[in-house]
Write a protein that holds these residues in place. Structure first.
Motif, PDB file in Angstrom:
ATOM      1  N   ALA A 200       8.633   9.329  -8.469  1.00 24.65           N
ATOM      2  CA  ALA A 200       7.347   8.866  -7.967  1.00 24.65           C
ATOM      3  C   ALA A 200       7.458   7.396  -7.608  1.00 24.65           C
ATOM      4  O   ALA A 200       7.972   6.588  -8.385  1.00 24.65           O
ATOM      5  N   PRO A 201       7.007   7.009  -6.422  1.00 20.14           N
ATOM      6  CA  PRO A 201       7.077   5.594  -6.036  1.00 20.14           C
ATOM      7  C   PRO A 201       6.163   4.748  -6.907  1.00 20.14           C
ATOM      8  O   PRO A 201       5.087   5.181  -7.323  1.00 20.14           O
ATOM      9  N   VAL A 202       6.607   3.533  -7.194  1.00 21.90           N
ATOM     10  CA  VAL A 202       5.821   2.566  -7.945  1.00 21.90           C
ATOM     11  C   VAL A 202       5.190   1.598  -6.953  1.00 21.90           C
ATOM     12  O   VAL A 202       5.851   1.117  -6.027  1.00 21.90           O
ATOM     13  N   GLY A 203       3.907   1.285  -7.144  1.00 15.93           N
ATOM     14  CA  GLY A 203       3.240   0.368  -6.238  1.00 15.93           C
ATOM     15  C   GLY A 203       3.237   0.892  -4.815  1.00 15.93           C
ATOM     16  O   GLY A 203       2.919   2.053  -4.563  1.00 15.93           O
ATOM     17  N   ARG A 204       3.638   0.058  -3.871  1.00 16.76           N
ATOM     18  CA  ARG A 204       3.635   0.434  -2.458  1.00 16.76           C
ATOM     19  C   ARG A 204       5.020   0.854  -1.956  1.00 16.76           C
ATOM     20  O   ARG A 204       5.238   0.972  -0.742  1.00 16.76           O
ATOM     21  N   ALA A 205       5.963   1.056  -2.868  1.00 15.65           N
ATOM     22  CA  ALA A 205       7.317   1.457  -2.461  1.00 15.65           C
ATOM     23  C   ALA A 205       7.274   2.788  -1.718  1.00 15.65           C
ATOM     24  O   ALA A 205       6.459   3.663  -2.005  1.00 15.65           O
ATOM     25  N   ARG A 206       8.180   2.931  -0.755  1.00 16.31           N
ATOM     26  CA  ARG A 206       8.245   4.129   0.064  1.00 16.31           C
ATOM     27  C   ARG A 206       9.595   4.813  -0.100  1.00 16.31           C
ATOM     28  O   ARG A 206      10.632   4.153  -0.152  1.00 16.31           O
ATOM     29  N   ARG A 207       9.571   6.110  -0.171  1.00 17.05           N
ATOM     30  CA  ARG A 207      10.795   6.893  -0.347  1.00 17.05           C
ATOM     31  C   ARG A 207      11.487   7.135   0.991  1.00 17.05           C
ATOM     32  O   ARG A 207      10.832   7.423   2.001  1.00 17.05           O
ATOM     33  N   CYS A 208      12.809   6.992   1.020  1.00 19.00           N
ATOM     34  CA  CYS A 208      13.626   7.377   2.173  1.00 19.00           C
ATOM     35  C   CYS A 208      14.332   8.689   1.845  1.00 19.00           C
ATOM     36  O   CYS A 208      14.948   8.812   0.777  1.00 19.00           O
TER      37      CYS A 208
END
Length: 339
Positions: A200-208
């Motif tokens: 699960a992304p933390v904060g505004r991080a985005r998954r690639c």
């Protein structure tokens, strides 16, 4: 491949014969300068402790481990199948570090030897160093520092940037990667990550979804994967070529992950602006030994001697965590973490 970082390792007690609670005054052998709190805790629990600063090779370890019930190591000592099968009295190995790549876990299971590590204890220390290196490389501090020491006043903004608004790519989004993500975002960085495990992304991080997707957009790439064989050569010629021109690479994970010869070519050509490397394929067995590496001498490279987790705070936490679990196992043969 980019699997998740290590979970705590607990090898099951195997059919070779279950361990029994230790009686009398058991022996513990600690290698590689484990934090002194570990020896003190084992002493208080009734162990005789032999504490050595250096690592041991296979033959020397086999000789030293005779009559030892508990072995404590860090990352340089290899506990091979041969070592484990020669260690008739050994009941537990404590890896006073995050990983267990240096231990033959299958052989430990066969011998009924429990293995404990501390996968999360030094996460903050590694994340802080990674962030410091991102800032240092983005501001070109290695070159400015070298020039000033050489008596050259190189006052210039050329190639120097703020990290705010730049993109950090994190490969391996486990305990360390997520902490780095939070710290970087607090400085105004955009964060993307890649991990084969569902994270699960933390904060505004985005998954690639792919490593390539991350490499082509990140201004700084920080590696936080484990040392399983499929991660060897994860960053090679093709991956380095895919990175953005002027970007930087950090490896604080495992020495086998990056092709250092290819990295040197991309640094000297100017394609990459810099690199920070803390782990190496071949590392000296003890402090003070000679260190050779193809990146030595490059002005835009930070080389550190595997000190990502080497803060007093992290080393003490690792020592207490692993030693407590070794003591608990010696008394009860349980492999569960104490409450």
């Amino acid at each position: 491949m980019t699997p998740a970082p290590h979970a705590p390792t607990r090898t099951p007690l195997a059919a070779a014969g279950p361990s029994r609670p230790l009686t009398g005054r058991p022996r513990a052998l600690l290698l590689e300068g484990v934090h002194p709190e570990a020896a003190a805790l084992l002493h208080r629990a009734g162990f005789d402790v032999d504490d050595h600063r250096g690592a041991l090779g296979e033959d020397a370890l086999i000789a030293a481990i005779r009559g030892v019930q508990v072995l404590g190591i860090r990352s340089r000592t290899r506990v091979s199948r041969r070592v484990l099968h020669a260690a008739g009295d050994l009941q537990a190995v404590g890896a006073f570090c995050t990983g267990t790549d240096q231990i033959d876990l299958q052989a430990a299971t066969e011998r009924g030897v429990a293995v404990f590590n501390a996968p999360h204890a030094n996460g903050r220390s590694v994340a802080e160093l990674a962030l410091a290196e991102v800032i240092a490389l983005t501001r070109r501090l290695p070159e400015r520092n070298a020039a000033a020491h050489a008596g050259v006043w190189d006052k210039s903004a050329t190639g120097s940037h703020e990290v705010r608004g730049r993109c950090l790519g994190i490969v391996g989004y486990g305990a360390i990667g997520t902490q780095l993500s939070v710290l970087a975002e607090a400085l105004g960085m955009d964060v993307v990550f890649h991990d084969l495990a569902e994270r699960a992304p933390v904060g505004r991080a985005r998954r690639c979804e792919t490593l390539h997707e991350l490499l082509v957009q990140a201004d700084a790439v920080s590696l936080h994967v484990d040392g399983r064989p499929q991660n060897a050569g994860l960053i090679g010629e093709a991956q380095l070529a895919a990175m953005r021109p002027g970007s930087v690479l950090l490896n604080l994970s495992r020495g086998s992950v990056v092709d250092l010869a290819a990295l040197r070519r991309h640094l000297t050509s100017g394609h990459l602006a810099g690199a920070a490397i803390d782990v190496f394929p071949d590392e000296p067995s003890a402090a003070g030994r000679p260190f050779t590496n193809p990146l030595r001498g490059l002005p835009n490279v930070l080389l550190t001697p595997h000190v990502g987790g080497s803060t007093q705070e992290a080393q003490r936490e690792i020592a207490v965590s692993v030693a407590n679990r070794l003591v608990s196992h010696a008394r009860t043969t349980t492999t569960a973490r104490a409450a």
